[in-house]
Write an enzyme that holds these catalytic residues in place. Structure first.
Site, PDB file in Angstrom:
ATOM      1  N   PRO A 205       0.804  -1.230   0.000  1.00  0.00           N
ATOM      2  CG  PRO A 205       0.034  -0.965   2.189  1.00  0.00           C
ATOM      3  CD  PRO A 205       0.748  -1.935   1.298  1.00  0.00           C
TER       4      PRO A 205
ATOM      5  CB  THR B 168       3.339  -5.766   2.546  1.00  0.00           C
ATOM      6  OG1 THR B 168       3.258  -4.648   1.656  1.00  0.00           O
ATOM      7  CG2 THR B 168       3.441  -7.033   1.725  1.00  0.00           C
TER       8      THR B 168
ATOM      9  CG  ASP C  10      11.176  -1.306 -10.340  1.00  0.00           C
ATOM     10  OD1 ASP C  10      10.508  -2.119 -10.998  1.00  0.00           O
ATOM     11  OD2 ASP C  10      11.540  -0.205 -10.792  1.00  0.00           O
TER      12      ASP C  10
ATOM     13  N   GLY D 105       4.238   1.223  -9.035  1.00  0.00           N
ATOM     14  CA  GLY D 105       5.306   1.990  -8.405  1.00  0.00           C
ATOM     15  C   GLY D 105       5.667   3.220  -9.207  1.00  0.00           C
TER      16      GLY D 105
END
Length: 461
Positions: free
Chosen positions: A203, A234, A261, A302
């Site tokens: 998140p 997570t 990444d 990302g």
């Protein structure tokens, strides 16, 4: 019955013989007009008055049909309404094809009938089939059956994939259920497509949009394809790694990471480390690692998304999801990074010097907007730039000759002479940056990649 196993005959229309002026015949002649397709009686000049002889029509010789290819034998044939037109639909193991049903010419002239264009869907491009029902507001089950909806993966421009729906309308319950069962059997025959996935969502990636990307764009497609998911959001760095170490991966067909990444690298490391543990290998020293048990799917959410760009050629969550749903697998090289006595981690790339300092500084300033953070870290590191003294050992790339057989023979002879020892080359000196890449590392700022021709590349500055 509508949608029977064989298509209907064309509508039975009456064709009136032309009158003197090409108009409709007198009323007394209309009752005797034959139906389309019937053999007409014509008068003969040699026949006695009042007598007519029928014209003999030779039966048409049936053309020998070419042998059907494997997977082309028709499984079902029926009538559905597609795009507001009645269509003759044929299903085989490889294709679904249909063509509009056209009415016959009123004059029986075959030249007036336009050729109907056949449309085809490859079954390998279909990822879901559902029964289409009309339901009232708040109604979750049942409803009036309207037909079948087929969901197809469609290629668009610039490596982009999207999904589209084809509606096959038919009100017959038995007919639709029969077609639905056959379509599901064909889809279940694609063994490479996942049925169950373990999903990790970070998140904190980029603008904290990973959860939104997953629940709004990814999860609906997984549900449409009847893929079961076990989702872990997570909470801290290393959370995915700790979960993977204890996870029973045999229960899943793959692992999916929704993030940037850094998140993808952590999950990839966890997958490979879990494979070494399950294989009974010493995780401190792994000269020959074993492959991961299940494939890794990457959903870009990302900032840079290097691995997603390298795999798909584009940062697009729906494209990445459809590649996973369709079971597309692309082998990717991975490096092991270790000290002489301990494995550090598995990864796709690594940097030493200027690049590593820039990334580390940018990571410490994640509270800044993405573009500002990159520029700040770059300028700050550049201002304090200094070379590092180190020693590099590497094996030079052996470029194959044109004659592959001769090249293989020489290679075997060379290996016999020198034994199993590899000739390592060493370089010692001061370096500003060292980059090791197992993948091309494509991104929006480097469309061709930092190492466009690489399988394993070392860039020294």
């Amino acid at each position: 019955m509508l949608g029977a196993a064989a298509p209907f005959l064309g509508p039975q229309r009456r064709a009136w013989p032309e009158g003197p002026a090409g108009g409709r015949p007198p009323r007394e002649q209309r009752a005797r007009a034959p139906a389309v397709g019937a053999v007409r009686a014509r008068s003969s000049a040699a026949a006695p008055e009042g007598r007519r002889q029928r014209r003999r029509v030779a039966p048409l010789a049936a053309a020998a049909a070419p042998p059907a290819e494997a997977g082309e034998e028709p499984l079902l044939r029926g009538i559905f309404e597609i795009s507001k037109r009645s269509c003759d639909v044929v299903l085989s193991a490889r294709r679904l094809r249909w063509s509009p049903i056209l009415p016959e010419s009123p004059t029986g002239d075959s030249r007036m009938v336009l050729q109907a264009q056949e449309e085809i869907i490859e079954m390998k491009d279909v990822f879901s089939v559902k029964l289409k029902r009309r339901r009232f507001v708040g109604q979750k089950k049942g409803g009036t059956l309207l037909g079948i909806t087929i969901f197809k993966c469609l290629n668009k421009e610039e490596n982009k994939l999207t999904d589209c729906a084809i509606h096959l309308n038919n009100l017959s319950e038995d007919h639709c259920h029969s077609w639905f069962r056959h379509l599901k059997e064909i889809l279940n025959g694609f063994q490479n497509r996942p049925k169950s996935l373990k999903v990790f969502v970070n998140p904190s990636s980029h603008k904290r949009e990973a959860a939104h990307v997953y629940y709004e764009q990814v999860a609906p497609l997984f549900k449409l394809a009847d893929i079961k998911t076990d989702v872990t959001v997570t909470e801290y760095e290393g959370h995915a790694l700790s979960v993977l170490k204890e996870c029973e991966l045999q229960a899943f067909d793959g692992v999916v990471c929704v993030g940037g990444d850094g998140s993808v690298s952590e999950v990839a490391h966890g997958l490979l480390l879990k494979a070494q543990i399950d294989a009974g290998k010493d995780t401190d020293y792994i000269p020959t690692p074993v492959r991961a048990l299940v494939p890794l799917g990457v959903i870009p959410a990302g900032t840079t998304n290097i691995l997603a760009h390298t795999l798909y050629g584009i940062k697009h969550a729906v494209t990445a999801t459809l590649h996973i749903v369709m079971g597309h697998i692309q082998p990717v090289d991975v490096c092991t990074f270790s000290t002489p006595s301990k494995l550090l981690r598995f990864g796709f790339s690594a940097m030493f010097g200027f690049g590593a300092r820039t990334l580390a500084l940018a990571e410490k300033h994640r509270w800044m907007p993405s573009n500002q953070r990159k520029d700040f870290a770059f300028i700050k590191t550049l201002a304090d730039l200094k070379p590092e003294e180190c020693e590099l050992s590497f094996l030079p790339l052996q470029i194959p000759q044109e004659d592959s057989h001769e090249n293989d023979r020489k290679k075997k002879e060379k290996m016999k002479k020198k034994g199993s020892k590899d000739q390592w080359h060493k370089i010692q000196g001061h370096f500003l940056n060292v980059s090791i890449m197992a993948i091309p590392c494509l991104c929006s700022m480097a469309p061709r990649g930092l190492a466009p021709n690489t399988r394993l590349c070392c860039i020294v500055v």
